[in-house]
Motif scaffolding. Structure first.
Motif, PDB file in Angstrom:
ATOM      1  N   PRO B 394       0.784  -1.411  -0.063  1.00  0.00           N
ATOM      2  CA  PRO B 394      -0.086  -0.123  -0.118  1.00  0.00           C
ATOM      3  C   PRO B 394       0.785   1.360  -0.183  1.00  0.00           C
ATOM      4  CG  PRO B 394      -0.084  -1.136   2.258  1.00  0.00           C
ATOM      5  CD  PRO B 394       0.519  -2.176   1.182  1.00  0.00           C
ATOM      6  N   VAL B 395       2.073   1.085   0.736  1.00  0.00           N
ATOM      7  CA  VAL B 395       2.846   2.348   0.772  1.00  0.00           C
ATOM      8  C   VAL B 395       3.132   2.682  -0.886  1.00  0.00           C
ATOM      9  CG1 VAL B 395       5.130   3.381   1.562  1.00  0.00           C
ATOM     10  CG2 VAL B 395       3.458   2.248   3.209  1.00  0.00           C
ATOM     11  N   LEU B 397       1.731   1.847  -3.413  1.00  0.00           N
ATOM     12  CA  LEU B 397       0.609   2.228  -4.352  1.00  0.00           C
ATOM     13  C   LEU B 397       0.331   3.906  -3.926  1.00  0.00           C
ATOM     14  CD1 LEU B 397      -1.507  -0.883  -4.075  1.00  0.00           C
ATOM     15  CD2 LEU B 397      -0.638   0.003  -5.891  1.00  0.00           C
ATOM     16  N   VAL B 398       0.569   4.326  -2.560  1.00  0.00           N
ATOM     17  CA  VAL B 398       0.108   5.636  -2.266  1.00  0.00           C
ATOM     18  C   VAL B 398       1.148   6.514  -2.980  1.00  0.00           C
ATOM     19  CG1 VAL B 398       0.586   7.327  -0.397  1.00  0.00           C
ATOM     20  CG2 VAL B 398      -1.034   4.982  -0.277  1.00  0.00           C
ATOM     21  N   ALA B 401       0.327   7.090  -6.577  1.00  0.00           N
ATOM     22  CA  ALA B 401      -0.712   7.903  -6.909  1.00  0.00           C
ATOM     23  C   ALA B 401      -0.314   9.336  -6.559  1.00  0.00           C
ATOM     24  CB  ALA B 401      -1.876   7.470  -5.849  1.00  0.00           C
ATOM     25  N   VAL B 402       0.607   9.497  -5.554  1.00  0.00           N
ATOM     26  CA  VAL B 402       1.210  10.909  -5.335  1.00  0.00           C
ATOM     27  C   VAL B 402       2.012  11.399  -6.346  1.00  0.00           C
ATOM     28  CG1 VAL B 402       2.761  12.403  -3.864  1.00  0.00           C
ATOM     29  CG2 VAL B 402       1.416  10.575  -2.799  1.00  0.00           C
ATOM     30  N   TYR B 405      -0.320  12.350  -9.206  1.00  0.00           N
ATOM     31  CA  TYR B 405      -1.248  13.612  -9.098  1.00  0.00           C
ATOM     32  C   TYR B 405      -0.033  14.796  -9.289  1.00  0.00           C
ATOM     33  CZ  TYR B 405      -3.917  17.039  -6.980  1.00  0.00           C
ATOM     34  OH  TYR B 405      -4.599  18.219  -6.832  1.00  0.00           O
ATOM     35  N   THR B 406       1.161  14.624  -8.824  1.00  0.00           N
ATOM     36  CA  THR B 406       1.973  15.836  -8.823  1.00  0.00           C
ATOM     37  C   THR B 406       2.521  16.514 -10.297  1.00  0.00           C
ATOM     38  OG1 THR B 406       3.758  14.314  -8.487  1.00  0.00           O
ATOM     39  CG2 THR B 406       2.934  15.615  -6.405  1.00  0.00           C
ATOM     40  N   MET B 411      -6.604  14.935 -10.953  1.00  0.00           N
ATOM     41  CA  MET B 411      -7.025  13.742 -10.472  1.00  0.00           C
ATOM     42  C   MET B 411      -7.211  12.920 -11.681  1.00  0.00           C
ATOM     43  SD  MET B 411      -7.011  12.840  -7.380  1.00  0.00           S
ATOM     44  CE  MET B 411      -8.065  11.471  -7.473  1.00  0.00           C
ATOM     45  N   VAL B 414      -4.624  10.326 -12.099  1.00  0.00           N
ATOM     46  CA  VAL B 414      -4.448   9.419 -11.126  1.00  0.00           C
ATOM     47  C   VAL B 414      -5.389   8.170 -11.729  1.00  0.00           C
ATOM     48  CG1 VAL B 414      -4.861   8.423  -8.930  1.00  0.00           C
ATOM     49  CG2 VAL B 414      -3.965  10.978  -9.180  1.00  0.00           C
ATOM     50  N   TYR B 415      -6.412   8.588 -12.003  1.00  0.00           N
ATOM     51  CA  TYR B 415      -7.296   7.355 -12.752  1.00  0.00           C
ATOM     52  C   TYR B 415      -6.674   6.658 -14.055  1.00  0.00           C
ATOM     53  CZ  TYR B 415     -10.884  10.008 -10.213  1.00  0.00           C
ATOM     54  OH  TYR B 415     -11.452  10.758  -9.240  1.00  0.00           O
ATOM     55  N   MET B 417      -3.556   6.582 -14.586  1.00  0.00           N
ATOM     56  CA  MET B 417      -2.481   5.671 -13.841  1.00  0.00           C
ATOM     57  C   MET B 417      -2.974   4.217 -13.709  1.00  0.00           C
ATOM     58  SD  MET B 417      -0.609   6.369 -10.287  1.00  0.00           S
ATOM     59  CE  MET B 417      -1.992   5.473  -9.446  1.00  0.00           C
ATOM     60  N   MET B 418      -4.269   4.218 -12.850  1.00  0.00           N
ATOM     61  CA  MET B 418      -4.625   2.924 -12.602  1.00  0.00           C
ATOM     62  C   MET B 418      -4.879   2.047 -14.022  1.00  0.00           C
ATOM     63  SD  MET B 418      -4.808   2.580  -9.475  1.00  0.00           S
ATOM     64  CE  MET B 418      -5.737   1.311  -9.163  1.00  0.00           C
TER      65      MET B 418
END
Lengths: 168, 499
Positions: B394-395, B397-398, B401-402, B405-406, B411, B414-415, B417-418
């Motif tokens: 999870p770390v 993955l976070v 996501a960061v 986003y940057t 947002m 981020v979608y 990216m998934m």
């Protein structure tokens, strides 16, 4: 991992052949969309040189040729090889689905709060850690992120109601 | 001699306290990235790129390139101690590195791996120092047809060099080009492939694709294998290091061969991963005892590590001189150049001397720093792998996501990216190569512009790509590469018939 997978072949969730064909069709669809849109914007030689669709049109065309070859090769390949077994796909979805929820929550809760919840719940659920350990770990990670991005490098991340209440 | 002077000026730039500090930071971050599954050279650098927006270009590139060197070093740690390649280019290192560790020779294997990485990189940097200015000077004469021909050569090389199915390489590459075409057409101002959807108008940023394809995709793959780390201890003391170093000069031929393979594969966009396999294969073929390969032969650690590092480093040569990156990580660094307001290409050597030579000097220094840091810190990094995957996953993955986003603070990225994550997972399992996809996405607009300008110059005739000896030979080489799978198969058949 070198050890042989313990699952029997009947536990396969999908064969490589199926997936190969799905991906080839996916490519064919994209290729066709690219060609169609390029034809719309003009794939010919205009008054002032090549039109907008000139280059992409051939990209789409070549993509379709390559994908058709892939589809044909997949069609002729044998059905027995497993793409992913049932236990495996369960493990993959156990990461992917929570991650989707996390990403969707980010919009409303902000990145920090949703990350806090995501890491803590994931540790608790998959790693069977106690609430205390999960909470402390995820809080530490989120605080580190906050210090690094908002304070050191001054790169703002998406924020939600909690940060607003705290005045950020 | 001109190069030597410029290089010394470069050292002066790179040796400022801030830059040396960034070098250490970059190496340590890089090793960390190399050790952790799901974070690698390309997406690790992509995630950290936004943090350098406010730095000077030289400092930024020193930090990012050192992360890259660190990742190259770090990949070997997990391969040898855990039999888990942290990076694709260290797969070949597991063949003999892990058996050595099992026989209690982990220290020797690690020392051999790090030292060979260092030597491979050093050879490539020396080559860059002397060859890059020449290539840049030569490339200054290029017009649009030559540039397009070089781009063509880059992409055709993928077809000729990759072991996998050529049709898959082509499909992945054209997908990259299609994604690059999305958004506004710079020449006519028309919107392409946006279908009236506002977030698509600014186009796809390849950083998002890199983070998704390599980051999320890798995590999903790792998860599928149900990771359980069972590793050896990575203790290194100075005695083991010195003893191993004494043995290494015996293998000088392996170094020569692997460095040559690596440099070649790095300049032509083969990249570090195929280079490492080729280095391993060649060492095995020339070895006096090829049967020992796979059972813990030190040669089998030296060869792939030297080749991988030489290739990883040499990939920066075409990026600096032609603006055409030789690997996905080099592509991300190229993206960095554009963000910092530098125009990659031959003019860089004329207009941005401090930047170019600062970077080249930092390659020398960064690899020295890397060797020292990695020898001193192996046990700590090995300990990181004992952290359960339920925390690491999870770390990471976070962090992905960061990172996504940057890039633009949106947002939608981020979608996206998934989505790329799923694509990366499926593509990797089906052997669709990701590198040509990423490079096509990066270079798509440039290639299209060069193509259009060439045709404008010729009034629409394709003959412009065979209009002078230079462009004709590049085009011919490109076509040779494109049809290499067919030519190679035909040659093989002829050989078999003759035998």
């Amino acid at each position: 991992m070198s050890q042989p997978s313990p699952d029997a072949p009947e536990a396969s969730a999908a064969s490589v052949r199926t997936l190969e064909m799905v991906v080839a069709v996916f490519f064919l669809l994209i290729g066709s969309v690219v060609m169609w849109d390029s034809a719309r914007t003009g794939a010919n030689w205009g008054a002032d040189g090549p039109q907008s669709g000139y280059f992409p049109f051939y990209i789409g065309l070549l993509m379709n040729v390559a994908s058709a070859a892939n589809l044909w090769r997949a069609f002729k390949s044998d059905k027995s090889t497993s793409f992913v077994s049932r236990p495996q796909i369960k493990l993959v979805l156990a990461v992917f689905l929570p991650c989707m929820v996390y990403v969707l929550l980010m919009q409303w809760l902000g990145l920090y709060l949703s990350s806090l919840i995501f890491i803590a719940l994931f540790m608790q659920w998959q790693g069977k850690f106690s609430w205390l350990k999960s909470g402390v770990t995820s809080l530490a990670v989120v605080l580190l992120l906050f210090v690094m991005f908002e304070i050191w490098f001054k790169v703002p991340l998406i924020k939600g109601p909690i940060e607003a209440a705290l005045g950020f | 001699m001109e190069e030597i002077n410029a290089l010394f000026q470069g050292f002066a730039v790179a040796l400022s306290p801030v830059n040396v500090g960034l070098m250490f930071l970059g190496i340590v971050l890089g090793i960390l990235i190399g050790v952790l599954p799901g974070l690698g050279g390309a997406n690790g650098v992509a995630i950290l790129l936004p943090l350098t927006f406010s730095m000077s270009p030289v400092s930024g590139i020193i930090l990012l390139s050192c992360i890259y060197w660190g990742a190259l070093f770090g990949g070997a740690i997990t391969s040898i101690l855990f039999n888990i390649p942290g990076e694709p280019w260290s797969v070949a290192t597991t063949f003999d590195g892990y058996p050595m560790a099992q026989q209690g020779q982990a220290g020797q294997a690690l020392t051999a791996a790090f030292t060979s990485s260092f030597i491979g990189a050093l050879v490539a940097v020396v080559m860059i120092t002397f060859l890059a200015p020449l290539v840049a000077k030569f490339a200054l004469k290029f017009g649009p047809p030559e540039f397009f021909a070089v781009q063509l050569l880059t992409f055709c090389s993928f077809v000729g060099m990759t072991k996998g199915a050529p049709w898959k390489t082509l499909a992945a590459m054209f997908l990259g080009f299609s994604l690059a075409a999305i958004g506004m057409d710079n020449v006519t101002g028309q919107l392409r492939l946006t279908f009236g959807f506002a977030p698509m108008m600014k186009g796809f940023d390849f950083l998002i694709a890199v983070i998704g394809l390599f980051g999320i995709g890798e995590i999903l793959l790792t998860m599928e294998e149900g990771l359980a780390f069972k590793g050896k201890n990575g203790k290194i003391d100075s005695k083991v290091v010195l003893e191993t170093w004494k043995k290494l000069p015996r293998y000088w031929m392996t170094y020569v061969r692997s460095s040559a393979v690596g440099c070649w594969m790095g300049i032509t966009p083969g990249g570090a991963t195929p280079a490492s396999f080729m280095g391993y294969g060649i060492a095995k073929r020339f070895s006096k005892n090829p049967d020992n390969f796979g059972k813990g032969e030190i040669d089998g650690v030296l060869a792939p590590e030297t080749a991988a590092h030489a290739a990883g480093t040499a990939a920066l040569l075409p990026m600096l001189t032609l603006g055409i990156p030789g690997s996905p990580t080099a592509a991300v660094l190229l993206g960095g150049l554009l963000v910092w307001g530098l125009q990659p290409g031959p003019l860089l050597f004329v207009e941005q001397k401090d930047f170019v030579w600062g970077l080249i000097a930092s390659m020398y220094l960064g690899n020295v720093v890397g060797l020292i840091v990695v020898l001193l810190t192996v046990p700590w990094f090995a300990a990181i792998l004992r952290i359960p995957f339920s925390i690491i996953a999870p770390v990471i993955l976070v962090i992905c996501a960061v990172g996504a986003y940057t890039v633009h603070g949106s947002m939608f990225d981020v979608y996206l990216m998934m989505g790329f994550g799923v694509l990366g997972y499926v593509f990797k399992k089906l052997d669709y190569p990701l590198a040509p996809l990423v490079l096509a996405l990066v270079l798509g607009d440039m290639a299209e512009n060069a193509f259009r300008q060439s045709l404008l110059g010729s009034g629409g005739s394709m003959l412009v790509f065979v209009s002078n000896p230079l462009v004709t030979s590049i085009t011919a080489l490109a076509l040779l590469m494109l049809f290499w799978p067919l030519i190679g198969a035909a040659l093989g058949r002829m050989k078999r018939q003759a035998a």
